[in-house]
Design a protein around this motif. Structure first.
Motif, mmCIF file in Angstrom:
data_model
loop_
_atom_site.group_PDB
_atom_site.id
_atom_site.type_symbol
_atom_site.label_atom_id
_atom_site.label_comp_id
_atom_site.label_asym_id
_atom_site.label_seq_id
_atom_site.Cartn_x
_atom_site.Cartn_y
_atom_site.Cartn_z
ATOM 1 N N ASP A 105 -33.867 2.679 -16.666
ATOM 2 C CA ASP A 105 -34.904 1.745 -18.238
ATOM 3 C C ASP A 105 -36.036 2.642 -17.762
ATOM 4 O OD1 ASP A 105 -35.612 -0.480 -15.362
ATOM 5 O OD2 ASP A 105 -35.439 1.521 -14.985
ATOM 6 N N GLN A 106 -36.012 3.902 -18.230
ATOM 7 C CA GLN A 106 -37.261 4.434 -18.203
ATOM 8 C C GLN A 106 -37.106 5.255 -20.028
ATOM 9 O OE1 GLN A 106 -38.228 6.313 -14.279
ATOM 10 N NE2 GLN A 106 -36.706 7.587 -15.339
ATOM 11 N N PRO A 107 -37.571 4.751 -21.324
ATOM 12 C CA PRO A 107 -36.967 4.769 -21.967
ATOM 13 C C PRO A 107 -37.942 5.601 -23.070
ATOM 14 C CG PRO A 107 -39.131 2.731 -22.165
ATOM 15 C CD PRO A 107 -39.006 3.403 -20.727
ATOM 16 N N SER A 108 -39.197 6.643 -21.975
ATOM 17 C CA SER A 108 -39.978 7.763 -22.877
ATOM 18 C C SER A 108 -39.143 8.972 -22.818
ATOM 19 C CB SER A 108 -40.910 7.978 -21.626
ATOM 20 O OG SER A 108 -42.057 8.565 -22.075
ATOM 21 N N ILE A 109 -39.993 9.758 -23.852
ATOM 22 C CA ILE A 109 -39.163 10.956 -24.317
ATOM 23 C C ILE A 109 -39.262 11.680 -23.259
ATOM 24 C CG2 ILE A 109 -39.049 10.413 -26.585
ATOM 25 C CD1 ILE A 109 -41.286 11.907 -27.164
ATOM 26 N N TYR A 110 -40.705 11.781 -22.586
ATOM 27 C CA TYR A 110 -40.952 12.923 -21.663
ATOM 28 C C TYR A 110 -40.396 13.209 -20.391
ATOM 29 C CZ TYR A 110 -44.552 12.559 -25.342
ATOM 30 O OH TYR A 110 -45.582 12.971 -26.446
ATOM 31 N N GLU A 111 -39.293 11.987 -20.013
ATOM 32 C CA GLU A 111 -38.913 11.700 -18.670
ATOM 33 C C GLU A 111 -37.433 12.986 -18.428
ATOM 34 O OE1 GLU A 111 -41.636 9.593 -16.884
ATOM 35 O OE2 GLU A 111 -39.322 10.445 -15.826
#
Length: 125
Positions: A105-111
């Motif tokens: 559950d890490q929705p950031s594109i930067y991940e």
């Protein structure tokens, strides 16, 4: 080198279905989360769904819950996004991405570390 290749996009009428595929290669993905993002004209690239490769845990953006289903086939090294009850607002370029993590559950594109080239989905009203 990691490669992600999307396919399955196209033109569909509202209420219809499409299944996107993402063929992954270049390494083992047992310690990765695979995600789908979309980018509509004039908007930012948004998270759609993610799946933990090893355990199959999933996570979705609110607006696609109950309509989209993410899955993976370990034998084929492929991730799918089944999209049902499509709406015109689902129109976008859809991207597959890979994140070396077990946290889904890490929705950031930067991940996300690796990205495919994208496939166009157009939903007509």
């Amino acid at each position: 080198q990691v490669q992600l290749v999307e396919s399955g996009g196209g033109l569909v009428q509202a209420g219809g279905s499409l299944r996107l595929s993402c063929a992954a290669s270049g390494r083992a993905f047992s310690d990765y989360v695979m995600g789908w993002f979309r980018h509509a004209p004039g908007k930012e690239r948004d998270f759609v769904a993610a799946i933990q490769w090893s355990g199959g845990f999933t996570y979705y953006r609110e607006s696609v819950k109950g309509r989209f289903t993410i899955s993976r086939d370990k034998a084929k090294n492929t991730v799918y996004l089944q999209m049902d009850s499509l709406k015109p607002e689902d129109t976008a370029v859809y991207y597959c991405a890979a994140d070396r993590t077990l946290v889904v559950d890490q929705p950031s594109i930067y991940e996300y570390d690796y990205w495919g080239q994208g496939t166009q989905v157009t939903v007509s009203s």
